[in-house]
Structures are given as C-alpha cells and as structure tokens.
Scaffold this active site. Structure first.
Site, mmCIF file in Angstrom:
data_model
loop_
_atom_site.group_PDB
_atom_site.id
_atom_site.type_symbol
_atom_site.label_atom_id
_atom_site.label_comp_id
_atom_site.label_asym_id
_atom_site.label_seq_id
_atom_site.Cartn_x
_atom_site.Cartn_y
_atom_site.Cartn_z
ATOM 1 N N ASP A 48 33.862 24.707 -2.435
ATOM 2 C CA ASP A 48 34.169 26.131 -2.351
ATOM 3 C C ASP A 48 33.182 26.732 -1.348
ATOM 4 O OD1 ASP A 48 34.484 28.822 -2.590
ATOM 5 O OD2 ASP A 48 34.441 28.880 -4.787
ATOM 6 N N PHE B 161 30.362 30.294 -9.329
ATOM 7 C CA PHE B 161 31.284 31.436 -9.282
ATOM 8 C C PHE B 161 32.410 31.103 -8.326
ATOM 9 C CE2 PHE B 161 32.941 35.465 -7.653
ATOM 10 C CZ PHE B 161 33.309 36.046 -8.855
ATOM 11 N N LYS C 35 36.445 35.367 2.634
ATOM 12 C CA LYS C 35 35.397 36.266 3.146
ATOM 13 C C LYS C 35 35.382 36.337 4.676
ATOM 14 C CE LYS C 35 32.551 36.089 -1.039
ATOM 15 N NZ LYS C 35 32.393 37.415 -1.579
HETATM 16 N N1 PLP Z 1 34.239 31.504 -4.464
HETATM 17 C C1 PLP Z 1 33.002 31.911 -4.117
HETATM 18 C C2 PLP Z 1 31.953 30.894 -3.800
HETATM 19 C C3 PLP Z 1 32.717 33.277 -4.037
HETATM 20 O O1 PLP Z 1 31.473 33.684 -3.711
HETATM 21 C C4 PLP Z 1 33.745 34.211 -4.335
HETATM 22 C C5 PLP Z 1 33.475 35.659 -4.280
HETATM 23 O O2 PLP Z 1 32.367 36.125 -4.259
HETATM 24 C C6 PLP Z 1 35.000 33.733 -4.692
HETATM 25 C C7 PLP Z 1 35.225 32.369 -4.741
HETATM 26 C C8 PLP Z 1 36.122 34.675 -5.029
HETATM 27 O O3 PLP Z 1 36.558 35.344 -3.899
HETATM 28 P P1 PLP Z 1 37.468 36.676 -4.053
HETATM 29 O O4 PLP Z 1 36.592 37.706 -4.666
HETATM 30 O O5 PLP Z 1 37.895 36.973 -2.646
HETATM 31 O O6 PLP Z 1 38.609 36.314 -4.933
#
Ligand code: PLP
Length: 396
Positions: free
Chosen positions: A215, A130, A244
């Site tokens: 990520d 994700f 986050k």
């Molecule tokens: N990457 C990871 C690993 C995530 O857990 C998330 C959100 O949960 C995102 C990207 C996307 O972040 P945002 O919701 O701030 O766009």
C-alpha cells in the site's frame, strides 16, 4: 435537531481554508498558513499549480465523464505510462485510496481462486496499519478505534507487529493469500519498513507462492524521492495500491498489478462508475508530466534532506518537546513528548503552520513536493517558535 448538516465524523479545526497558493493556504478570515500537511500527502504540486489547473479546465470543457461502458483512450494512455514506469503490467483506476486497497485485496484473493486455491484467502496485515475506511480496509487493520461498532468485519485478515518478519512468517499457513503492508506506515506514525523486513516478505512470497501487496497510497508517487518507495529497497510487489499524489488534489487512486497477479481479474469481476474518468485522467497526466520533468524527483530528495537536516539541528534546542526525526524524503515525522494533536493545533492556531498528527506521539510533515528552501526555513522558524512557547499537556 442538534446534529449538524455535515455529518460530524471529523473533529474539524477552526481554520477554514478557501484558497491556496503554492505551499500556502488562505483562510476564510484572510489568515495565511504554511501548508506542511499538503492535504495529508495529496497536494504533491502545491495549490493552484498552473499545469494541473489548465489540464483540468481544458478537459472539463471537452469531456468529463462517460462511464466504463466505452473504450477509454484517456485511461489507456495513463495506464501505459504507469506500466512503463513500474513493476506493473496492468492498472485499475479508482477514486480513492481505500478503493485502491479494496481492488488490491480482491486481486490477491482472486489470483488464488483462479490458480485453483480458493482457500488461500487470508492476508497477513500489520499492527498500526492504515488502509482507509471502507469495510475491507478497516478489516485489514486491527486498530479498535476504526473498527468498533462496525462489526462484523470481513474474515480473512491476520495481524503481526510491523517490522517483525518472524512474527509475520509464523502466521503463514495453507489459507494465506499474501501480505498487505505499507512499506512506510503513515497514519501509524511514519514508521519505515526495514529493508530486511520488506525483503523477507518478498522472499516468503516467492517461496510459498503468495501475493506481496504494497500500500503506497501515502509513501508513493514521488513522496520519498523515488517514484515509489519500494524502488529504494530494491524489490517489487505483485500488487500495489496508489492514490493521493497521483491526482495531486483530484480524487484518484489506482491498483497496479503484474500480469500473473491479475490473472483472476477478468471482465465482470470488478468495476467503478467514475473510476478513471477523462477528467481524472487529464489531471493525472498533468501531474505525471510535471513529475517527469528533469530534476523533479532529485528536488524531492534534496528538499527532504534539507528539511530533515534542519529538523535534526533544531531538535536539541527544544528537547523538552522534540525527540527524533523519522521517515524518508518529504514524508517526515517528529516524535514528540506530548499529545501530537494538541501540538498540531497549537502550531496551526498560534503560528500559522499546518502539520498532521500520526500515531500516539508523532507529528507529520508532508509538504507539497514543490517546496523550496525559503519555505523550509520558514517552517523551521515557526516550529521553533511554537516549541519555545509550548505549555500544553506533556507526558513528562
Ligand atoms: N492507505 C494508506 C497508506 C493511506 O495513508 C490512506 C489514507 O490516508 C489510505 C490507504 C486511504 O486513502 P483514502 O482516504 O483516499 O481512501
């Protein structure tokens, strides 16, 4: 008109928080809940941390936004602090995790373009990944529920099973730009990338001149007891997306890169109106100040061990429902023998405990990193009570 004013893309629960205090959220009706979801791994300092509140209020009264047309002492200061603390030589600030991932994808592609290999534009990604909800980020996942109806998506992504190094390496060809991977998959079910898998990806990148993109939007920024999770593995990426915890509730993300990886990201190649505005930078500096206080990360490690130990002790008492604990630090998941969303709803509605579902069979615990022993004990008590009376649909 039947569509609500608020576009109904979230299956929202009936709990309507209006105030937060440390590890607790208080609802519109006055109900109090223990927040083990932490805004999905965002509220690293809990709710209403005085240093974060003070920094935001003071900056809001001084200068909130100016655009990226001008020099930014605020961004330079935070970027220099992040560069000093990490593998990175340079930082781009965004407003969210998905935008940080977009910048990471663009940086990886642009590296090969600037290096004279524009055909190297394909990122190898992983099942159950994700990376957010933008078109680039959903192109980097092969989960149908996020992609259906949004095609055509971006070309240039391939998918391998997570933690399967051989399968990932088998996808490498003349068009490969690199690998995009969550070192610990969050939404996918709190799956920890093995050291061998992550180190194998690093070695392949070194061997073939590829970009390793991590990520760490969810697993980074202190969540697992180190500033970033890859520090515990003993390797570094070339590019990394962060969000986050970096703003701990203020919307902020960042794309970090080495000088080599960012060689194509010259003036005019990328941008954001709000990215890195003075208000966001003040929030992030306050967060970093707190995280750099002596003992902060040790506290995360200790509380993570304590929570994990308590969960492991509790599980055999409720083995009709709970299976095993997974994760690192304060990014923990419990594999359960039930539909996790139903159990999360039960905990919230009947026991004042906020959790988050992940994947098909995991409930996540992502509490504020400032959590203490008393709240951990309360969490275990609530979870035990919830499990004891659980009569929801079971897979058994
Ligand atoms: N990457 C990871 C690993 C995530 O857990 C998330 C959100 O949960 C995102 C990207 C996307 O972040 P945002 O919701 O701030 O766009």
């Amino acid at each position: 008109m039947t569509i609500p004013a608020l576009m109904p893309v979230y299956p929202r629960s009936g709990f309507r928080p209006v105030r937060g205090e440390g590890c607790y959220l208080i609802g519109e009706d006055g109900g109090r809940a223990l927040d083990m979801a932490g805004g999905i791994a965002v509220n690293a300092l809990g709710h209403g941390h005085p240093k974060l509140v003070e920094a935001i209020a003071a900056q809001a009264a001084t200068l909130m936004h100016v655009s990226n047309l001008y020099g930014s002492p605020h961004q330079e200061r935070l970027a220099e602090r992040l560069v000093a603390k990490t593998f990175a030589d340079t930082v781009f600030f965004t407003n969210s995790g998905a935008e940080a991932v977009e910048c990471a994808i663009k940086t990886a592609r642009r590296f090969h373009y600037a290096d004279g290999d524009p055909q190297r534009n394909t990122l190898i990604c992983f099942n159950s990944a994700f990376h957010g909800r933008t078109l680039g980020a959903i192109s980097a996942t092969n989960q149908a529920k996020m992609r259906d109806g949004f095609e055509p998506l971006l070309p240039g992504f391939k998918y391998a099973p997570f933690n399967d190094l051989d399968a990932a390496l088998a996808l490498v060809d003349d068009n490969t730009a690199g690998f995009l991977v969550e070192p610990i998959q969050g939404e996918g079910g709190v799956s920890v990338g093995t050291d061998a898998f992550l180190k194998g990806l690093r070695a392949a990148c070194d061997e073939h001149g590829l970009m390793l993109v991590f990520d760490e939007v969810q697993c980074g920024y202190g969540r697992t007891g180190s500033f970033f999770y890859h520090e515990q593995v003993g390797i570094t990426p070339d590019i990394m997306s962060v969000a986050k915890g970096i703003g701990a509730g203020f919307p902020l993300g960042a794309c970090l890169a080495t000088e080599r990886a960012a060689k194509g990201m010259v003036a005019g190649t990328h941008g954001s109106t709000y990215g890195g505005n003075p208000l966001a930078m003040a929030a992030a500096e306050a967060v970093l100040d707190v995280m750099e206080e002596r003992g902060f990360l040790d506290h995360v490690t200790r509380m993570g061990e304590r929570l994990r130990g308590a969960l492991e002790q509790m599980i055999p008492n409720h083995d009709h429902l709970f299976e095993a604990v997974r994760g690192k630090g304060l990014m923990l998941g419990i594999r359960i023998k039930a539909e996790p969303r139903a159990f999360v709803a039960h905990c919230r509605e009947e026991h004042g405990l906020l959790l988050v579902a992940a994947g098909d069979n995991v409930v996540r615990l992502l509490p504020p990193l400032t959590i203490g022993e008393a709240e951990i004990a309360e969490c275990i008590e609530k979870l035990s009570d919830a499990a004891r009376v659980w009569v929801g649909p079971s897979d058994d």
